[in-house]
Design a protein around this motif. Structure first.
Motif, PDB file in Angstrom:
ATOM      1  N   SER A   1       0.819  -1.215   0.000  1.00  0.00           N
ATOM      2  CA  SER A   1       0.000   0.000   0.000  1.00  0.00           C
ATOM      3  C   SER A   1       0.848   1.257   0.000  1.00  0.00           C
ATOM      4  N   ARG A   2       2.039   1.196   0.605  1.00  0.00           N
ATOM      5  CA  ARG A   2       2.909   2.372   0.607  1.00  0.00           C
ATOM      6  C   ARG A   2       3.441   2.654  -0.794  1.00  0.00           C
ATOM      7  N   ALA A   3       3.753   1.586  -1.538  1.00  0.00           N
ATOM      8  CA  ALA A   3       4.186   1.779  -2.920  1.00  0.00           C
ATOM      9  C   ALA A   3       3.059   2.370  -3.762  1.00  0.00           C
ATOM     10  N   ALA A   4       1.832   1.906  -3.530  1.00  0.00           N
ATOM     11  CA  ALA A   4       0.688   2.451  -4.257  1.00  0.00           C
ATOM     12  C   ALA A   4       0.493   3.928  -3.928  1.00  0.00           C
ATOM     13  N   ALA A   5       0.659   4.282  -2.651  1.00  0.00           N
ATOM     14  CA  ALA A   5       0.505   5.678  -2.239  1.00  0.00           C
ATOM     15  C   ALA A   5       1.539   6.573  -2.910  1.00  0.00           C
ATOM     16  N   ARG A   6       2.757   6.062  -3.042  1.00  0.00           N
ATOM     17  CA  ARG A   6       3.806   6.853  -3.700  1.00  0.00           C
ATOM     18  C   ARG A   6       3.469   7.118  -5.156  1.00  0.00           C
ATOM     19  N   MET A   7       2.634   6.266  -5.730  1.00  0.00           N
ATOM     20  CA  MET A   7       2.242   6.428  -7.131  1.00  0.00           C
ATOM     21  C   MET A   7       0.929   7.178  -7.269  1.00  0.00           C
ATOM     22  N   GLY A   8       0.365   7.609  -6.148  1.00  0.00           N
ATOM     23  CA  GLY A   8      -0.841   8.410  -6.199  1.00  0.00           C
ATOM     24  C   GLY A   8      -2.124   7.676  -5.905  1.00  0.00           C
TER      25      GLY A   8
END
Length: 438
Positions: A362-369
Motif C-alpha cells: 500500500s505504501r508503494a501504491a501511495a507513492r504512485m498516487g
C-alpha cells in the motif's frame, strides 16, 4: 540486423515512404531512450514479476519488442493525417458511416478511408474465427460482473511509466472531468465487443475498434507534427503498437498465468475460444500477428518482454494522471445509489491496482498516487460476498447446459444497462481541444 522478424521489420521501415507527411522526418534507426537492453538500467519489469535477464538473453524476444516499439498503424495513420486538410468531425462522420452502412454510403470517400476499412475487413487466417462468438459469450461473464470494478485500476496502470504515459498527457484527455469520460469509454469498448454479433462487419464492436484506432492515430499525428514537447530521441514513436498490446491481451495474460500455475501448458477448449476472441479484437485494433501469441507461455513472455526493454520512469506527470483518474467520478448521476456505487468501485480499483502493480504494498501504491484507507477495505468487506458470490455462481451456471442460455440472456441485459451507465462513447481526439497535462 533483423533475424527473426523480417516481415515486421520491413513493415516498420516502409512507414517512412508510405506516409512521408507523418514519418518523413522520423529516424527508424535511432534507438530512443525509452528502449533499453542494458541489464544495469532499471526497467518496467519488477523483479517479483519476472526474470529480466533471461528475457534480455533471448534475442527473439528483444528483437520483437525493439521492432514493435517503432510500429505505428499505417491504415489509421493515413486516414488521421487527412486532419491536416479535413475537419476531425468530418473524418469521424465518414468513418462511422462506412462502419455502419459500408463504403458505398460515403459520398466521395477518400482512398485513405477505403484502405482503412479494407484493413479492418481483411480477416487474417491466423485467427480461428469459428471460436470468436463462443469466446465473446464466455467473455461476457467478466465484462458484466468483474470489469466494472477493476477497469479503473487497470486503466491507471498505463500511467505508471513516463514513456508510455506521455501521449495521453499531451492531449489533456485525462485531466479533470475528461478522465471520467476516457475511463468510461475504455470500459464501454471492452464491454460492447463482447455483445452478441458485436464484432461482425457491421456490428457496434467493429465500429468501436475502428474509432479507437483513429483516436490513437490522431494522438500520434499530433505528437509528431504539432507538439513541441514530444522528443523522438527520448520517447520514440508515439503510441507504438507494443504499448497497445498489454491492453488488448491483459485478460489473456492473467488467464495464462492461471494456466501455468495449474501445471498446464495449453488452454482448454473453452479457454482457447476466449483467446481467439481476444486475438481477433486485437487484430481489429491494429495489432499484427507477431504481437498476439496464442499459447500461455508465449503470452506471458511477450508481456514480460515488453516491460523488460521499457526503461523505468515515474514522474510528476504520471502522478497527476493517476490522481486525476482515481479521483474521477464515473457514475451518470449524483443519486445516493450512484455515489455509493462509485465509492465501492473506486475501492476495488485501488486495491486491485495495489495487488496487481505494487505487489500488495500500500505504501508503494501511495507513492504512485493511489491512497488506500480503512474505508476502502470496509467497502470491499461489505460487498465482496455479493460481488464475488455472484461471479462464482454465474461461472458455475454457464457450465450447465440447461442454464447456459438463460444466464447468457441475463448477462446481455446486464451489459445493456452497464453500457447506458457508461454513457455514449465518442472515441475522438481533436488536437484543437487539447490542454496538455505536462
Amino acid at each position: 540486423m533483423t533475424t527473426h522478424f523480417p516481415r515486421l521489420a520491413e513493415t516498420v521501415h516502409s512507414q517512412q515512404h508510405r506516409l512521408p507527411s507523418l514519418y518523413g522526418d522520423f529516424d527508424f534507426d535511432a534507438v530512443p531512450y525509452r528502449l533499453t537492453t542494458d541489464p544495469s538500467d532499471a526497467s518496467a519489469l519488477p523483479a517479483r514479476v519476472g526474470d529480466r535477464q533471461s528475457l534480455l538473453d533471448d534475442p527473439e524476444t528483444v528483437e520483437l519488442m525493439s521492432i514493435a516499439t517503432f510500429l505505428g498503424d499505417i491504415p489509421a495513420d493515413s486516414y488521421a493525417a487527412l486532419s491536416a486538410s479535413h475537419s476531425v468531425s468530418h473524418l469521424i462522420a465518414m468513418l462511422r458511416t462506412a462502419c455502419q452502412q459500408g463504403l458505398d454510403a460515403v459520398p466521395d470517400a477518400p482512398p485513405e478511408l477505403s484502405s482503412f476499412i479494407r484493413a479492418l475487413e481483411d480477416t487474417p487466417d491466423w485467427i480461428d474465427m469459428s471460436l470468436v462468438a463462443e469466446g465473446a459469450r464466455r467473455a461476457r461473464v467478466d465484462a458484466a460482473l468483474l470489469a466494472p470494478f477493476i477497469t479503473r485500476g487497470a486503466f491507471i496502470a498505463t500511467f505508471t511509466n513516463t514513456y508510455a504515459a506521455l501521449p495521453m498527457a499531451l492531449t489533456g484527455a485525462l485531466s479533470g472531468k475528461r478522465a471520467a469520460h476516457r475511463v468510461n469509454e475504455t470500459t464501454s469498448f471492452f464491454a460492447v465487443t463482447t455483445m452478441p454479433g458485436a464484432l461482425d462487419r457491421f456490428g457496434p464492436g467493429f465500429e468501436a475498434a475502428a474509432m479507437v484506432r483513429l483516436m490513437h492515430s490522431m494522438v500520434r499525428f499530433h505528437a509528431l507534427t504539432k507538439s513541441d514537447v514530444w522528443d523522438t530521441s527520448v520517447y520514440g514513436l508515439p503510441v507504438p503498437q507494443v504499448d497497445q498490446m498489454p491492453a488488448g491481451l491483459i485478460g489473456m495474460y492473467l488467464l495464462s498465468q492461471r494456466v501455468i500455475r495449474a501445471g498446464r501448458s495449453s488452454f482448454t477448449p473453452g479457454e482457447r475460444a476466449l483467446v481467439e476472441f481476444s486475438r481477433y479484437r486485437c487484430f481489429l485494433l491494429g495489432l499484427p500477428e507477431e504481437l498476439v501469441p496464442s499459447e500461455p507461455d508465449d503470452i506471458i513472455r511477450q508481456f514480460h518482454g515488453r516491460a523488460a526493454v521499457l526503461r523505468h520512469g515515474f514522474d510528476e506527470t504520471c502522478r497527476r494522471l493517476v490522481n486525476s483518474t482515481m479521483s474521477a467520478y464515473l457514475r451518470p448521476t449524483e443519486s445516493w445509489f450512484d455515489r455509493i456505487a462509485d465509492a465501492v468501485e473506486r475501492s476495488y480499483s485501488a486495491v486491485g491496482f495495489m495487488i496487481a502493480f505494487c505487489g500488495g504494498d500500500s505504501r508503494a501504491a501511495a507513492r504512485m498516487g493511489v491512497d488506500i484507507g480503512v474505508a476502502d477495505y470496509a467497502r470491499i468487506a461489505a460487498t465482496a460476498p455479493f460481488i464475488v458470490g455472484r461471479i462464482a455462481a454465474v461461472r458455475t451456471a454457464v457450465r450447465v447446459p440447461v442454464l447456459r442460455d438463460p444466464v447468457d440472456h441475463y448477462l446481455v441485459r446486464l451489459l445493456d444497462r452497464r453500457l447506458v451507465t457508461y454513457g455514449k462513447p465518442e472515441y475522438t481526439s481533436d488536437s484543437s481541444t487539447y490542454t496538455p497535462a505536462v
